[in-house]
Scaffold this motif. Structure first.
Motif, PDB file in Angstrom:
ATOM      1  N   VAL D  72       0.860  -1.183   0.000  1.00  0.00           N
ATOM      2  CA  VAL D  72       0.000   0.000   0.000  1.00  0.00           C
ATOM      3  C   VAL D  72       0.893   1.228   0.000  1.00  0.00           C
ATOM      4  CG1 VAL D  72      -1.978  -1.026   1.223  1.00  0.00           C
ATOM      5  CG2 VAL D  72      -0.062  -0.060   2.538  1.00  0.00           C
ATOM      6  N   ASP D  73       0.315   2.363  -0.359  1.00  0.00           N
ATOM      7  CA  ASP D  73       1.068   3.612  -0.226  1.00  0.00           C
ATOM      8  C   ASP D  73       0.987   4.068   1.233  1.00  0.00           C
ATOM      9  OD1 ASP D  73      -1.744   4.277  -0.452  1.00  0.00           O
ATOM     10  OD2 ASP D  73      -1.068   6.359  -0.501  1.00  0.00           O
ATOM     11  N   LEU D  74       1.891   4.957   1.612  1.00  0.00           N
ATOM     12  CA  LEU D  74       1.920   5.465   2.983  1.00  0.00           C
ATOM     13  C   LEU D  74       2.275   6.948   2.910  1.00  0.00           C
ATOM     14  CD1 LEU D  74       1.814   4.159   5.962  1.00  0.00           C
ATOM     15  CD2 LEU D  74       4.296   4.366   5.888  1.00  0.00           C
ATOM     16  N   PRO D  75       1.426   7.812   3.476  1.00  0.00           N
ATOM     17  CA  PRO D  75       1.717   9.250   3.376  1.00  0.00           C
ATOM     18  C   PRO D  75       2.879   9.640   4.286  1.00  0.00           C
ATOM     19  CG  PRO D  75      -0.236   8.870   4.736  1.00  0.00           C
ATOM     20  CD  PRO D  75       0.183   7.526   4.195  1.00  0.00           C
ATOM     21  N   GLY D  76       3.413  10.795   4.043  1.00  0.00           N
ATOM     22  CA  GLY D  76       4.549  11.293   4.818  1.00  0.00           C
ATOM     23  C   GLY D  76       4.243  11.455   6.303  1.00  0.00           C
ATOM     24  N   SER D  77       2.973  11.513   6.631  1.00  0.00           N
ATOM     25  CA  SER D  77       2.589  11.776   8.026  1.00  0.00           C
ATOM     26  C   SER D  77       2.506  10.520   8.887  1.00  0.00           C
ATOM     27  CB  SER D  77       1.223  12.478   8.053  1.00  0.00           C
ATOM     28  OG  SER D  77       0.268  11.674   7.375  1.00  0.00           O
ATOM     29  N   ARG D  78       2.707   9.340   8.271  1.00  0.00           N
ATOM     30  CA  ARG D  78       2.641   8.104   9.073  1.00  0.00           C
ATOM     31  C   ARG D  78       3.932   7.316   8.959  1.00  0.00           C
ATOM     32  NH1 ARG D  78      -2.354   5.256   6.804  1.00  0.00           N
ATOM     33  NH2 ARG D  78      -1.471   3.510   7.945  1.00  0.00           N
TER      34      ARG D  78
END
Lengths: 286, 286, 286, 286
Positions: D72-78
């Motif tokens: 999955v993708d993961l945003p910079g905030s996690r």
């Protein structure tokens, strides 16, 4: 004479005008056809060939053996490429040391030689560094993998890929456990893309970026005092697979900001010591 | 007609008496020759074929896909074997579940079918166990590899090989370090040899012997509380690669003492997390 | 301090008397134990290291990169071997060219260094020959694989293994078909065993034995006139996979008769062009 | 507690606010961070798991074992994803048959479960067809490889990849030679891309497109009369590696013209029987 393959396949677009085999031999590859489909890449793969490789920055040379993939595009108007020319051209490099720029020039010459708009040439090889143990100083060669890649023509670019093993120690395991933390070998890959006019960074610099983003580098020789150091160092520097690629990206992005490279990809694969499967993470920039 | 290969090779021992191709087709394989060299094993390899596999002890069945190697011996008086018969015989197994004894019987039928003194048949496949996490109880399938091997004829024997990943934590690293210890995934293999009359042990029993000889098993699913447990458990049970094979040998040797098996080999390979290379150890008994 | 792995495993035979870590570091590997199980082979595998290799007969040298497996036996009275010494010893070879005798001497020195009765050392590497096309004379490098193997101690022997691709054309297909015959790439392996006192044959001689036993060698570069020659030559020299190993065995057995080697194995694998699977044959002598 | 990895790496963007481990366990993955770098894909790879696969068109089901990559993708905030959920979700599929649409829905559910914008899920597995010999009619299972691939989110698409062996016979060799023609096993791959709303073509239809573009299919069982047929058929239908991909592209493009698929790639690799290396060609459309 009829090249039955085409009649049989009902492919009327192929119009092989093959003369009788008189004095000269038939040149089937050059026979005129009309196909709707140009070929993106055609050539040779699975070829192993010696290579004297050179680092662009340090000038260091290593005699290695590369796994080659050599291809060119082919327009719809030509039936076949001339496979033997790839090998002859590669052999002609002889003992000349090749850095990434030399590799790109080789690709350019292949495009010319095969009358193609674009050549796509890739050489993957082992690259060694002498690495000293952190305390005892004992040293030996440490393997890594490097790939030179060049595409000429309308989408021209150079790509330098480096791959190396490192050690990762799990922050979650450390945080929740009263003693120890699971750790494992990780395989790290960094791919930097360059415009034809950009100069390649040093191979060893890219390898060090990867190693510095893990919990610890791996070493070829470790004595007991070194093993203590590496164990404790890794324990003090836990990273998730996600952390590894972000830390590497931070460092590589400096090269992008200063316009030394046009983009990059970084991937980490942890050979999890608590699972039979692996974990991975990948960043693509831009 | 002359089979030029032999004349050309100057091998006068081959005397292919091949009749003209009249009404019947030439049977080149059955042509009479006299070679000094009988062939140890000839047949098919690199074949993937579905298999319904059965554990001898528990009776558990799994639908899997095996990688097959099927061979027979060939005396000096015969030029070739009949390759297509291997496939037809394998296909005839159909959906019948096969345990190691069934596999041995299949090998026996192959020898008969191909008029051979000995058949050598090997099937390597994935075998799954449902494994629960130690604290949370979350479960999923865990892969392992199993090989059924049978040799019929004068050197008749059956061999059951199992291979599974596990976790190893280094006793030296633990002993010398103030915190943590390097650990890694290990690949463990146990091979038990049986006389034709001996019954195979349970696959899962052999897998558990291997897992119980490492610092910890690996798991398909681990929640945080499980990860804590596994981390601490492994830290409390450090083993060298040498220890793993000795501990497994201790347990397997019970089967040899009670005459359930005739011999065994156990091998461990540690994918060292502090090195780019692996460490291994192997015990052969007797 | 207790090495819990052993207590936990209930293995009372291990009696690790590990003192407290005072001034000197604990040497866990050398701790006294009593195990019923001596270890056949323990050491390092999956290691890639540069090697300057030398042919025993011609003296030709090539810079290559070997895949190493280095092991020693370990008696029941010692817990562990000293893994780092393998690497240091290997590194000490430096740029000294190694032929099979040198490789055997290296194994002997490893046994001494690790206080072992026997060392088992294996190096697998690519070896290149410059091969000219049969008509045009165009030449380039052709890859092959060579393995140096040495076992010292009570079962001392040296083994030289060579592997090369060749072309095989099916005699049955030729005999029954009105036109053409199926043919394919074959992978051929020859392994010759030598007593420590016997001198290794030339690598290229063994490779030529394999190539001369197939329907045709393969070539790095072929122009149209060469392709005609090779196609017709192979058509004129059909061989079954069984024929290949027998023809090679005939030639190699000359070396055995004159006591230059003590035994051999030859194996052929045909990557069948009419099947998705392969055919193989193997001769073991004596 | 400090997660030293970040301080050490000098990466001030990471601000792990990790509380003391009081009653509840630390959830390191969910700790707040701010990274410039979102992660393209993070998850699990190298996982083997049983799969009941279903063909979208025929409804045929096969029990197979897939090699999975789940990301999955993961945003910079996690900071991290939750690796164990991939496995649990996969296990929950249980015995439910999965076609490409089901696979895409599984990917959608993974994205939801992991609170991601996009999931990337890939399953590669063996797929068998019962194939009869052309004259004798003897039949057996023939292996092929299929890959289900799904990407959800902004770049949503499904991809169906099929790979099968076939036979290629060289037109040049045939044209210039007085007898015979070199031929070899080829590995053919076809990848069709679909929008989420498009339905997958039949797996067997795609496999037949590939086989029909070569000189001949390969077969699991061939008797002498079949071998004659296949040999002559291939001799009558010579194709270059370039021809194979163009002939396949002609047929696949029909699916694109009728809007059944949105694009495709076709690649052929010939395991040249006159060389130690391979030849390849690749078409990408559009």
């Amino acid at each position: 004479m009829v090249i039955a393959g085409f009649a049989f396949h009902g492919c009327l677009r192929y119009r092989g005008r093959l003369g009788l085999s008189g004095g000269a031999m038939i040149d089937v590859q050059s026979s005129g056809i009309t196909s709707r489909f140009g070929i993106e890449s055609v050539g040779i793969t699975g070829l192993k060939y010696p290579l004297l490789v050179r680092d662009s920055v340090s000038g260091e040379q290593q005699a290695t053996i590369a796994h080659w993939k050599l291809g060119v595009d082919l327009p719809g108007s030509r039936r076949g490429t001339h496979m033997s020319r790839f090998i002859t051209a590669l052999d002609n490099i002889g003992g000349v040391p090749l850095d990434l720029d030399g590799h790109y020039q080789f690709a350019t010459s292949i495009a010319t030689l095969l009358d193609a708009e674009s050549a796509q040439i890739q050489a993957e090889f082992l690259w060694f560094r002498r690495i000293a143990a952190p305390i005892s100083g004992h040293s030996a060669q440490l393997e890594s993998t490097v790939v030179f890649s060049a595409v000429t023509g309308p989408k021209a670019k150079k790509t330098l890929t480096v791959r190396v093993a490192a050690k990762s120690l799990c922050p979650c395991s450390k945080a929740v456990s009263d003693r120890g933390a699971h750790n494992q070998r990780s395989d790290l890959t960094l791919r930097v893309h360059l415009d034809p006019g950009q100069s390649a960074p040093a191979i060893n610099h890219l390898l060090e970026i990867l190693e510095g983003s893990a919990s610890s580098p791996v070493y070829p020789v470790l004595k007991r005092e070194d093993e203590k150091y590496v164990t404790e160092y890794a324990y003090d520097h836990p990273v998730f697979v996600e952390d590894i690629v972000r830390l590497a990206a931070e460092k590589v992005s400096v090269l992008a900001q200063s316009n030394q490279i046009s983009g990059f990809e970084v991937e980490a694969i942890n050979r999890e010591s608590i699972h039979a499967h692996d974990c991975f993470a990948k960043i693509v920039f831009p």
